[in-house]
Design a protein around this motif. Sequence first.
Motif, short mmCIF file in Angstrom:
data_model
loop_
_atom_site.label_atom_id
_atom_site.label_comp_id
_atom_site.label_asym_id
_atom_site.label_seq_id
_atom_site.Cartn_x
_atom_site.Cartn_y
_atom_site.Cartn_z
N ARG A 176 0.64 -1.05 -0.11
CA ARG A 176 -0.24 -0.32 0.28
C ARG A 176 0.66 1.14 0.12
NH1 ARG A 176 -2.24 -3.25 4.08
NH2 ARG A 176 -0.84 -1.71 5.73
N TRP A 177 2.13 0.79 0.00
CA TRP A 177 3.20 2.28 0.51
C TRP A 177 3.46 3.45 -0.88
CZ3 TRP A 177 8.03 3.09 -0.85
CH2 TRP A 177 9.03 4.44 -0.04
N LYS A 178 3.08 4.87 -1.17
CA LYS A 178 3.05 5.06 -2.23
C LYS A 178 4.43 6.03 -1.94
CE LYS A 178 -1.01 3.84 -3.22
NZ LYS A 178 -0.93 2.71 -4.34
N GLY A 179 5.09 6.01 -1.14
CA GLY A 179 6.53 6.81 -1.70
C GLY A 179 7.15 7.05 -2.34
N ASP A 180 8.47 7.11 -2.16
CA ASP A 180 9.42 7.50 -3.26
C ASP A 180 10.14 7.04 -3.57
OD1 ASP A 180 8.00 10.08 -4.22
OD2 ASP A 180 9.07 10.97 -1.82
N GLY A 181 11.73 6.42 -2.35
CA GLY A 181 12.36 5.38 -2.77
C GLY A 181 12.38 4.50 -1.23
N LEU A 182 13.76 3.08 -1.40
CA LEU A 182 13.54 2.02 -0.61
C LEU A 182 15.46 2.33 -0.03
CD1 LEU A 182 11.20 1.05 -2.95
CD2 LEU A 182 10.50 0.31 -0.12
N ILE A 183 15.23 2.42 0.98
CA ILE A 183 16.65 1.42 1.38
C ILE A 183 16.26 0.04 1.72
CG2 ILE A 183 18.65 1.21 2.49
CD1 ILE A 183 19.20 4.56 2.29
N VAL A 184 16.45 -1.13 1.55
CA VAL A 184 16.25 -2.60 2.12
C VAL A 184 17.02 -3.76 1.68
CG1 VAL A 184 14.70 -4.10 1.55
CG2 VAL A 184 14.43 -2.15 0.79
N ARG A 185 17.25 -4.34 2.97
CA ARG A 185 18.18 -5.27 3.28
C ARG A 185 17.13 -6.62 2.66
NH1 ARG A 185 21.59 -6.75 8.93
NH2 ARG A 185 22.61 -7.19 6.56
N VAL A 186 17.82 -6.92 1.07
CA VAL A 186 16.64 -8.23 0.51
C VAL A 186 17.96 -9.15 1.13
CG1 VAL A 186 16.03 -8.48 -1.85
CG2 VAL A 186 16.55 -6.22 -0.80
N GLU A 187 16.85 -9.82 1.98
CA GLU A 187 17.34 -11.29 2.57
C GLU A 187 15.98 -12.17 1.72
OE1 GLU A 187 18.96 -10.64 6.60
OE2 GLU A 187 21.09 -10.19 5.01
N THR A 188 15.35 -12.02 1.43
CA THR A 188 14.57 -13.51 0.51
C THR A 188 13.37 -12.79 -0.94
OG1 THR A 188 12.44 -12.70 1.33
CG2 THR A 188 13.98 -13.78 2.93
N LYS A 189 14.09 -14.09 -0.78
CA LYS A 189 13.77 -13.93 -2.96
C LYS A 189 11.72 -13.37 -2.95
CE LYS A 189 15.41 -18.01 -4.87
NZ LYS A 189 15.27 -19.30 -5.77
N VAL B 144 20.68 -3.50 0.86
CA VAL B 144 22.18 -3.64 2.00
C VAL B 144 22.68 -4.54 1.91
CG1 VAL B 144 21.95 -0.66 2.44
CG2 VAL B 144 20.64 -2.47 3.91
N SER B 145 22.20 -5.72 1.27
CA SER B 145 22.26 -6.63 1.89
C SER B 145 23.60 -7.77 1.19
CB SER B 145 21.33 -7.54 1.95
OG SER B 145 21.40 -8.97 2.26
N ALA B 146 24.37 -8.97 1.26
CA ALA B 146 24.59 -9.34 0.41
C ALA B 146 24.43 -10.52 -0.68
CB ALA B 146 25.71 -10.31 0.42
N GLY B 147 22.77 -10.38 -0.38
CA GLY B 147 22.04 -12.15 -1.05
C GLY B 147 22.10 -11.61 -2.93
N ARG B 148 21.83 -10.51 -2.60
CA ARG B 148 22.01 -9.93 -4.07
C ARG B 148 20.91 -10.66 -4.87
NH1 ARG B 148 22.78 -6.57 -6.01
NH2 ARG B 148 23.44 -6.62 -7.73
N PHE B 149 19.10 -10.60 -4.49
CA PHE B 149 18.34 -11.11 -5.16
C PHE B 149 17.88 -10.40 -5.87
CE2 PHE B 149 18.26 -12.94 -0.51
CZ PHE B 149 18.08 -14.18 -1.61
N ILE B 150 17.93 -9.02 -6.07
CA ILE B 150 17.69 -7.92 -7.05
C ILE B 150 19.26 -7.39 -8.02
CG2 ILE B 150 16.12 -6.33 -7.99
CD1 ILE B 150 15.16 -6.11 -4.99
N PRO B 151 19.55 -8.68 -8.90
CA PRO B 151 20.90 -7.65 -9.29
C PRO B 151 21.19 -6.19 -10.19
CG PRO B 151 20.29 -10.30 -10.45
CD PRO B 151 18.82 -9.38 -9.25
N SER B 152 19.25 -5.77 -10.72
CA SER B 152 19.49 -4.99 -11.50
C SER B 152 19.49 -3.32 -10.55
CB SER B 152 18.07 -5.28 -11.74
OG SER B 152 17.39 -5.08 -10.96
N ILE B 153 19.89 -3.39 -9.15
CA ILE B 153 19.87 -2.35 -8.60
C ILE B 153 21.79 -2.23 -7.95
CG2 ILE B 153 17.58 -2.75 -8.17
CD1 ILE B 153 17.64 -3.16 -5.58
#
Length: 381
Positions: free
Chosen positions: A54-67, A83-92
Amino acid sequence: MRARPAVALLIETSNAYARGLLEGIMAYVREHKPWSIYLPEQGRGAAPPAWLARWKGDGLIVRVETKEIARAVVRKRKPVVDVSAGRFIPSIPWVETDDQAIAKAAAAHLLERGFRRLAFCGDARFNWSKHRRTSFEALAREAGAELHVHDAPLAQEHDALVAWVRRLPKPVGVFAAYDIKAQQLLDACRDAGVAVPEEVAVVGVDNDELLCRLATPPLSSVVPNTGRTGYEAARLLDRLLRGEKVAPEAHLVPPLGVHARQSTDILAVEDREVAAAMRFIREHACDGITVEDVLRAVPLSRRVLERRFRKVARRTPHEEILRLRLERVKQLLAESDLSLERISTLAGFAHPEYMSVAFKREVGVTPGCHRLQIRPQKGRA
C-alpha cells in the motif's frame, strides 16, 4: 517528486550491524535535504510486510534477504538501494561491508598472535558468510597455516559444534563469521571443556558491544564501518531520487579494524623469548619504544631476536612496532576528530611528518585522505 521525499527503510533494528546502518542513513539525511522516513518494525529475513503493497512513497533502502522481499520490492517500481549481500535483485545498486577485507582483518589478528592453525566457523545460508570463508581460506593458504572449517546453520548444530571443537588441533585461532556465531562457539567450547583463549582463540564480526561484553570470555570482533555503509546507501538513493543513473554494482566498505578482547588475548608462540618480545611490543608499541627497549625486556642479542622473530612473525621487531602504531593511527582517524599532531603522539610517533610518510607508504594515501574515505563527508551529496 514531493518537496520532502518519502523513503522507507526495510532494515531490522534487532542487531548492532543494522542499527549502525540506520545511524549512517540518518547522518546523511541530517547533512542533506531531509527525507520523510518510514521505519516500521522489521525482522531479519522476514516476509514482506503488509504495508509495503500500500505504500506510496518515493524510494527504499532495503536488506533484501529473501526472494519474497525481492519480488515485493521490484513490484513497487521505485528507486531502491540494497544493503544486503544476498543479491536477490541484480539490477539495483548495493552497498555492503567488504567481506574480503573483513576476513583479512580477522586472519591478520590471529596470525599476529602466532597461530599457525586456523579455523573458520560460519553459516553457509548467507552469501557474506560464504565470501568470508573463501577469503579466509585463501589467506590461510597464503600464510602456510593449517585450516579447519565448520559451516552449518545456528539452530541445527550445537552438539556437532561441540564435537568439532573437541576434534580441533590446539592451540587454534578461529574466525567466526559473525558475533552470534562466535557466541555459540564460545558456548560449545565451555561445554566441550576447552579453554578460551588458551586452547581456542575466537574472533567474530560486527562488534556488537553488548553481546561481546556479555560473552564469556569477552569476545574480540572485527568492527565493520556500518555508519559509512548506511551513509553510502543513502547517498546512492539520493542520486536515484534526483533522476541520476546509478550502475547496479557493488559498493564495498572496508572494516575499521579489530576490537581485541579476552577471547584472543593470547600468544600462540612456542618460542618463549619471541612470545615475550611480541607481548612487550603489543603492550608498548604506542609508548614510543624502540627495538633497544625490546632487547632490554628480552635477554637476546639483536641479531638473534630479529632472526627468531622473523621466523615466527614474518617481520622484524621494528616492522611490528610500526605496524601496530599505524593500526592505532587508523583507529583514531576513524573514531575521533583529533588533529594529526595529537594522533601521532598517541600512536607513539616522534613527529607527525614521520607518521604521515609511514602511513602513506603503507596505506597508499595520506592520513587526511584516509579519514575522508572512511568517514561520512559532511556537506557533500
